[in-house]
Design an enzyme around this catalytic site. Structure first.
Site, mmCIF file in Angstrom:
data_model
loop_
_atom_site.group_PDB
_atom_site.id
_atom_site.type_symbol
_atom_site.label_atom_id
_atom_site.label_comp_id
_atom_site.label_asym_id
_atom_site.label_seq_id
_atom_site.Cartn_x
_atom_site.Cartn_y
_atom_site.Cartn_z
ATOM 1 N N GLU A 105 0.851 -1.198 0.000
ATOM 2 C CA GLU A 105 0.000 0.000 0.000
ATOM 3 C C GLU A 105 0.887 1.247 0.000
ATOM 4 O OE1 GLU A 105 -2.426 1.583 -0.734
ATOM 5 O OE2 GLU A 105 -4.039 1.427 0.747
ATOM 6 N N ASP A 106 0.337 2.352 -0.492
ATOM 7 C CA ASP A 106 1.103 3.610 -0.467
ATOM 8 C C ASP A 106 1.032 4.273 0.909
ATOM 9 O OD1 ASP A 106 -1.605 4.198 -0.737
ATOM 10 O OD2 ASP A 106 -1.350 5.745 -2.254
ATOM 11 N N PHE A 158 -1.719 15.935 4.181
ATOM 12 C CA PHE A 158 -2.042 15.334 2.887
ATOM 13 C C PHE A 158 -0.793 15.223 2.022
ATOM 14 C CE2 PHE A 158 -3.809 14.509 -1.203
ATOM 15 C CZ PHE A 158 -4.826 13.633 -0.885
HETATM 16 P P1 5GP Z 1 -7.410 4.578 4.772
HETATM 17 O O1 5GP Z 1 -8.415 3.622 4.240
HETATM 18 O O2 5GP Z 1 -6.283 3.935 5.532
HETATM 19 O O3 5GP Z 1 -8.050 5.688 5.561
HETATM 20 O O4 5GP Z 1 -6.804 5.328 3.532
HETATM 21 C C1 5GP Z 1 -5.909 4.726 2.679
HETATM 22 C C2 5GP Z 1 -6.025 5.277 1.290
HETATM 23 O O5 5GP Z 1 -6.389 6.664 1.311
HETATM 24 C C3 5GP Z 1 -4.657 5.199 0.616
HETATM 25 O O6 5GP Z 1 -4.641 4.088 -0.228
HETATM 26 C C4 5GP Z 1 -4.593 6.470 -0.165
HETATM 27 O O7 5GP Z 1 -5.053 6.215 -1.468
HETATM 28 C C5 5GP Z 1 -5.547 7.412 0.485
HETATM 29 N N1 5GP Z 1 -4.839 8.406 1.296
HETATM 30 C C6 5GP Z 1 -4.823 8.504 2.639
HETATM 31 N N2 5GP Z 1 -4.069 9.522 3.033
HETATM 32 C C7 5GP Z 1 -3.601 10.102 1.907
HETATM 33 C C8 5GP Z 1 -2.736 11.214 1.650
HETATM 34 O O8 5GP Z 1 -2.227 11.905 2.536
HETATM 35 N N3 5GP Z 1 -2.459 11.485 0.351
HETATM 36 C C9 5GP Z 1 -2.993 10.769 -0.689
HETATM 37 N N4 5GP Z 1 -2.634 11.136 -1.910
HETATM 38 N N5 5GP Z 1 -3.796 9.710 -0.488
HETATM 39 C C10 5GP Z 1 -4.098 9.388 0.795
#
Ligand code: 5GP
Length: 181
Positions: A105-106, A158
């Site tokens: 995951e990123d 972000f």
């Molecule tokens: P989660 O489900 O853990 O809340 O969010 C994960 C997904 O949200 C990541 O795969 C990513 O695509 C997106 N995401 C969360 N934080 C960021 C951020 O700071 N920047 C970007 N570009 N995407 C984010």
């Protein structure tokens, strides 16, 4: 970030391309060490989450000196902005029974995406499942996730660049930065 345009001036640099590459190579060595025995009979099944992890997965795969396969899973939340709305659409053609799986995951933010993906992969009865993320935002966590490999901890801001986007922009940047609001 290099070749700064007026749009990139909105980005505060966080990790340079060199810093990212060094860390990814370290992670690759660690992963290869841990999976050397487990993958003697079957290659490591790397599953990258689209789109954000495509660049990280490509570099990580080259840093893991073991036989690997690569697959992709698409997890999109509703709307154009990346918010954790709680509604995820998954798209994939995976078949991972008896495989050692590494989910790549990123960014792990609230943890919702990884929780949903973990459940989906576990239903396929893999031999094992571990999570690898380039970035972790531990302060944003709402859904607990067990992460085996983390590139960098980041504050609850972000992030864009190195595969990650804001409305599909900035994925091509080789470095990572914080997008100023
Ligand atoms: P989660 O489900 O853990 O809340 O969010 C994960 C997904 O949200 C990541 O795969 C990513 O695509 C997106 N995401 C969360 N934080 C960021 C951020 O700071 N920047 C970007 N570009 N995407 C984010």
């Amino acid at each position: 970030m290099s070749q700064q345009t007026s749009e990139e001036a909105l980005i505060t640099p966080l990790f340079s391309s060199e810093t990212i590459q060094e860390r990814v190579e370290e992670m690759g060595r660690e992963i290869a060490k841990e999976y050397r025995v487990a993958t003697r009979n079957s290659p490591l099944a790397v599953v990258a989450v689209l789109k954000g992890a495509f660049m990280f997965a490509a570099d990580l795969l080259r840093a893991i000196s073991l036989p690997c396969t690569i697959d992709f899973i698409s997890a999109s939340s509703y709307g154009s902005e990346k918010t954790s709305s709680g509604k995820l659409t998954l798209r994939h053609t995976l078949s991972l029974a008896d495989r050692h799986v590494l989910l790549v995951e990123d960014i792990i933010d609230t943890g919702l995406t990884m929780q949903v993906l973990t459940r989906e992969v576990m239903e396929m009865k893999p031999a094992s499942l571990k999570i690898c993320t380039l970035l972790d935002k531990p302060h944003a966590r709402k859904h607990p996730v067990e992460i085996a490999y983390t590139g960098f901890m980041v504050p609850d801001t972000f992030i864009v660049g190195y595969g990650t986007d804001y409305n599909e922009r900035y994925r091509e940047l080789p470095a990572i930065g914080v997008l100023r609001s």
